[in-house]
Motif scaffolding. Structure first.
Motif, PDB file in Angstrom:
ATOM      1  N   ILE A  84       4.635  15.418   2.469  1.00 33.78           N
ATOM      2  CA  ILE A  84       3.998  16.727   2.553  1.00 33.78           C
ATOM      3  C   ILE A  84       4.618  17.469   3.730  1.00 33.78           C
ATOM      4  N   VAL A  85       5.085  18.686   3.495  1.00 26.13           N
ATOM      5  CA  VAL A  85       5.645  19.514   4.560  1.00 26.13           C
ATOM      6  C   VAL A  85       4.632  20.603   4.893  1.00 26.13           C
ATOM      7  N   ASP A  86       4.091  20.537   6.092  1.00 24.33           N
ATOM      8  CA  ASP A  86       3.121  21.540   6.561  1.00 24.33           C
ATOM      9  C   ASP A  86       3.916  22.724   7.108  1.00 24.33           C
ATOM     10  N   THR A  87       4.173  23.690   6.266  1.00 17.64           N
ATOM     11  CA  THR A  87       5.173  24.711   6.580  1.00 17.64           C
ATOM     12  C   THR A  87       4.777  25.665   7.695  1.00 17.64           C
ATOM     13  N   ALA A  88       3.505  26.077   7.746  1.00 15.05           N
ATOM     14  CA  ALA A  88       3.107  27.141   8.683  1.00 15.05           C
ATOM     15  C   ALA A  88       3.468  26.834  10.134  1.00 15.05           C
ATOM     16  N   PRO A  89       3.114  25.666  10.687  1.00 13.46           N
ATOM     17  CA  PRO A  89       3.443  25.422  12.102  1.00 13.46           C
ATOM     18  C   PRO A  89       4.918  25.127  12.341  1.00 13.46           C
ATOM     19  N   LEU A  90       5.695  24.940  11.278  1.00 11.50           N
ATOM     20  CA  LEU A  90       7.118  24.646  11.442  1.00 11.50           C
ATOM     21  C   LEU A  90       7.977  25.904  11.429  1.00 11.50           C
ATOM     22  N   LEU A  91       7.332  27.049  11.246  1.00  9.16           N
ATOM     23  CA  LEU A  91       8.074  28.305  11.289  1.00  9.16           C
ATOM     24  C   LEU A  91       8.513  28.601  12.712  1.00  9.16           C
ATOM     25  N   ASP A  92       9.682  29.213  12.838  1.00  8.04           N
ATOM     26  CA  ASP A  92      10.220  29.603  14.152  1.00  8.04           C
ATOM     27  C   ASP A  92       9.958  31.087  14.350  1.00  8.04           C
ATOM     28  N   GLY A  93       8.787  31.437  14.882  1.00  9.66           N
ATOM     29  CA  GLY A  93       8.439  32.845  15.005  1.00  9.66           C
ATOM     30  C   GLY A  93       8.366  33.458  13.624  1.00  9.66           C
ATOM     31  N   ARG A 111       0.844  -1.194   0.000  1.00 10.32           N
ATOM     32  CA  ARG A 111       0.000   0.000   0.000  1.00 10.32           C
ATOM     33  C   ARG A 111       0.883   1.248   0.000  1.00 10.32           C
ATOM     34  N   ARG A 112       0.478   2.250  -0.761  1.00  6.65           N
ATOM     35  CA  ARG A 112       1.212   3.505  -0.787  1.00  6.65           C
ATOM     36  C   ARG A 112       1.177   4.170   0.592  1.00  6.65           C
ATOM     37  N   LYS A 113       2.273   4.888   0.883  1.00  6.86           N
ATOM     38  CA  LYS A 113       2.380   5.541   2.192  1.00  6.86           C
ATOM     39  C   LYS A 113       2.820   6.984   2.005  1.00  6.86           C
ATOM     40  N   ILE A 114       2.001   7.905   2.482  1.00 11.01           N
ATOM     41  CA  ILE A 114       2.282   9.326   2.403  1.00 11.01           C
ATOM     42  C   ILE A 114       2.724   9.813   3.780  1.00 11.01           C
ATOM     43  N   ALA A 115       3.768  10.619   3.830  1.00 11.90           N
ATOM     44  CA  ALA A 115       4.256  11.179   5.101  1.00 11.90           C
ATOM     45  C   ALA A 115       3.877  12.644   5.202  1.00 11.90           C
ATOM     46  N   LEU A 116       3.545  13.067   6.414  1.00 12.24           N
ATOM     47  CA  LEU A 116       3.305  14.473   6.721  1.00 12.24           C
ATOM     48  C   LEU A 116       4.266  14.888   7.821  1.00 12.24           C
ATOM     49  N   LEU A 117       4.989  15.992   7.604  1.00 13.14           N
ATOM     50  CA  LEU A 117       5.853  16.571   8.630  1.00 13.14           C
ATOM     51  C   LEU A 117       5.170  17.826   9.140  1.00 13.14           C
ATOM     52  N   THR A 118       4.873  17.869  10.455  1.00  9.18           N
ATOM     53  CA  THR A 118       4.107  18.983  11.007  1.00  9.18           C
ATOM     54  C   THR A 118       4.401  19.139  12.489  1.00  9.18           C
ATOM     55  N   SER A 119       3.786  20.125  13.108  1.00  3.50           N
ATOM     56  CA  SER A 119       3.842  20.284  14.563  1.00  3.50           C
ATOM     57  C   SER A 119       2.508  20.856  15.029  1.00  3.50           C
ATOM     58  N   CYS A 120       2.288  20.803  16.336  1.00  4.02           N
ATOM     59  CA  CYS A 120       1.066  21.328  16.961  1.00  4.02           C
ATOM     60  C   CYS A 120      -0.203  20.799  16.273  1.00  4.02           C
ATOM     61  N   PRO A 121      -0.391  19.487  16.201  1.00  6.03           N
ATOM     62  CA  PRO A 121      -1.565  18.950  15.504  1.00  6.03           C
ATOM     63  C   PRO A 121      -2.888  19.256  16.189  1.00  6.03           C
ATOM     64  N   GLU A 122      -2.828  19.765  17.432  1.00  2.95           N
ATOM     65  CA  GLU A 122      -4.064  20.030  18.169  1.00  2.95           C
ATOM     66  C   GLU A 122      -4.748  21.324  17.732  1.00  2.95           C
ATOM     67  N   THR A 123      -4.057  22.161  16.975  1.00  2.76           N
ATOM     68  CA  THR A 123      -4.624  23.451  16.582  1.00  2.76           C
ATOM     69  C   THR A 123      -5.732  23.275  15.551  1.00  2.76           C
TER      70      THR A 123
END
Length: 644
Positions: free
Chosen positions: A73-82, A4-16
């Protein structure tokens, strides 16, 4: 069977709210295409003041083995440092070095990685139309995030462009770049109170946090919202819905943007296969801040979701799928974890408390094989091998939290089940870092159905924090225990440890067993200290210790009795020949180590043994004395040889 194909997501703060929305789009598309989704998420914001803690969190991004994934997939917004891109730059460089699979950035650009921009332009324009066409306001101020922030610039420029299309000029003093937080809105509100910015008829904000900060500062100074000025938010956050003056806001189309990322990857990993577009219609979530009839049900739900219930309704059949922060805290999880007396108790208590993070299909706790050993702490990356120390499940019979059933696997697999294709339906796997401060201990994996709309929330984040603290407490207790029963220089048991271990041996002995004692005493330690220094004397002691360890059986203990004297003690099937054989083995071992060391002095030791029938009330010291006598006979014989 085709993997089965597998997609990765890199993110932070998934509770938002952003985190939840993108998961809706990702899981919907992965479900359509029968893809697994692996989410590697730091659970806290990466701009926290606790730098060591942030280091421990972001190490999770070193876990993915991109060779076994099909797209990223890189979820860029929450990975920003300020305002900066430090963390994004590190991830970008890692992807360039290690990932040959298709990569796409979500929402904000990251160097030359293809970008799927958000689908929110029409939503932003609709906010402006609502202010002008519904409420008839023409003196409009727009505020957004920082100018050098892609989202901040895009939102402000879109607001201004739509106002101009509606025939409304926006002067420079009403085009305000700030930040996306409460403080930014509060500062602008104070400037309006002080007359530095003329009070407009309406303020359109770049997000709800700006709106809340603005409303707070205005109303605190007697300016009424919405009577004196209306305020519009954006993102339809729970904080905005639950605020004293609920914020009128529009939903963000993050789910569509995220779904488009999956479609983008599908075109590259499965070219020629059909694309089934994701559809959604963002809408106004009316609050009190613009003067429309508020959606009170939405506000009540937002408040309900943030309440701390000390007495929840345990009769509620859905309670296990909706654990709130109150139920987490009232479970006394911290006290129970802290009370764990042993490592086994700690792992067991963690597994028993996994009901607090329901619902899930499977939960895995993966730790370093040597996670207890502080000498091998790591801050970056993971070791080649990991150990699954606990599993809980709601779909099969695999359940354990004991070392006997633990599973050691290659870290490159991330989690073995991700590749066995035994699941009939695709799943989402949440990989969360397990660490204390900057020291990585392992990671947790939460497997859920793609149909499950629950995402890692405040409860999950704090549950993981309790686990982190519990494991570090267990390590601290183990260190204290080790210090109390082990010799620091050699790692051998000390006398206290010897008595504890021998007592255990005697309790488990069988009829006919004997107690075996071997006493080892280093020769001429004073000569080495006086002529070559105490550091060389210490080297000699460690060499004797290493030789002793080398000939100690797996069911025996090795003891440093003090100074340069050591014991080997065992309980079992020993005979009179056992002592002679052990002395020969030791002499061979120490000769090998001495030859390897090439010191200008010999490293030798005298050895004596003794044997006695095993009894629970045996006089161990008397047996040691007997072995000691034989040892001194051998030492005396060596002296005679040297003199002659």
């Amino acid at each position: 069977m085709k993997p089965r194909r597998k997609i990765a997501l890199l993110t932070s703060c998934p509770e938002t709210g952003h985190g939840r929305r993108i998961m809706y789009g990702l899981t919907a598309q992965c479900k359509k295409y029968n893809y697994d989704l692996a989410v590697f998420c730091a659970l806290s914001a990466l701009n926290t003041a606790m730098e060591d803690y942030t280091l421990g969190e972001k190490n999770i991004f070193n876990l993915p083995n991109f060779d076994l994934l099909d797209g990223v997939i890189v979820d860029t917004a929450p990975l920003l440092d300020g305002h900066g891109t430090e963390h994004l730059d590190v991830i970008y460089n890692m992807l360039k070095e290690k990932c040959s699979k298709p990569v796409v950035a979500l929402d904000m650009p990251i160097h030359d990685i293809p970008l799927i921009q958000n689908e929110n332009e029409e939503v932003l324009r609709e906010i402006v139309r609502h202010v002008v066409n519904v409420h008839g306001k023409r003196k409009v101020c727009v505020i957004s995030g920082a100018r050098d922030n892609f989202a901040g610039r895009f939102r402000l420029e879109t607001y201004v462009d739509e106002l101009e299309k509606l025939g409304i000029d926006v002067p420079e003093e009403y085009r305000i770049y700030s930040d996306f937080w409460y403080t930014g809105g509060s500062k602008i509100g104070q400037d309006m109170v002080d007359g530095k910015i003329p009070l407009p008829e309406a303020v359109v904000c770049g997000n709800d946090y700006l709106a809340i900060g603005l409303i707070y500062r205005l109303t605190k100074n007697g300016i009424k919202v919405p009577d004196d000025v209306i305020v519009m938010g954006y993102e339809a956050s729970e904080e905005g819905a639950g605020y004293d003056i609920s914020v009128s806001s529009y939903e963000v189309n993050d789910a569509l943007s995220a779904a488009n990322c999956v479609d983008y990857l599908r075109q590259r990993i499965d070219p020629g296969l059909d694309i089934d577009p994701y559809t959604t219609t963002p809408h106004l979530c009316p609050g009190m801040s613009c003067g429309c009839q508020p959606d009170y049900a939405r506000s009540v739900k937002a408040i309900h979701d943030h309440l701390y219930f000390t007495c929840p309704n345990y009769a509620d059949e859905d309670i296990k799928d909706n654990v709130d922060i109150g139920l987490l805290m009232e479970s006394y999880i911290s006290e129970e974890f802290t009370a764990s007396e042993t490592i086994a108790d700690c792992i067991r208590n963690i597994n028993l408390k996994t009901y607090l993070i329901f619902p899930f299909l499977n939960f895995y706790l993966c730790l370093k094989e040597d996670w207890m050993d502080v000498r091998n702490d790591i801050t970056v990356g993971y070791p080649d091998k990991m150990k699954i120390v606990a599993v809980n499940t709601t779909v099969h019979e695999l359940y354990f939290h004991d070392d006997e059933h633990s599973i050691v696997f290659d870290t490159s697999l991330m989690i073995p089940r991700l590749y066995d294709n035994n699941d009939e339906e695709p799943s989402v796997y949440y990989f969360a870092p397990i660490h204390f401060s900057c020291n990585t201990l392992g990671y947790a994996v939460l497997q859920r159905s793609l149909d499950d709309k629950h995402t890692p929330n405040l409860v999950f984040r704090n549950w993981i924090r309790f686990v982190n603290n519990a494991l570090e407490m267990a390590r601290a207790k183990q260190r204290l225990l080790t210090m109390s029963v082990r010799d620091e220089m050699t790692g051998a048991f000390n006398r206290r440890g010897m008595y504890i271990e021998v007592e255990k041996m005697l309790e488990e002995c069988s009829d006919g067993d004997n107690v075996f004692v071997c006493v080892i005493d280093m020769d001429r330690l004073k000569f080495i200290n006086d002529n070559y220094g105490h550091h060389e004397g210490d080297f000699g002691i460690k060499t004797v210790s290493n030789a002793g360890f080398a000939v100690t059986g797996k069911d025996e203990i090795f003891v440093r009795a003090g100074g340069d004297e050591f014991y080997i003690i065992g309980v079992g099937d020993y005979s009179a020949e056992s002592g002679k054989d052990r002395i020969k083995e030791f002499n061979i071992a120490i000769q090998r180590l001495t030859d390897k060391a090439r010191k200008p002095y010999p490293i030798t030791a005298s050895v004596g043994t003794a044997l006695r029938k095993a009894e629970k009330n045996i006089n161990l010291e008397d047996l040691i004395s007997k072995a000691d006598e034989e040892m001194y006979q051998h030492k005396a014989a060596k002296k005679v040889q040297r003199v002659s």
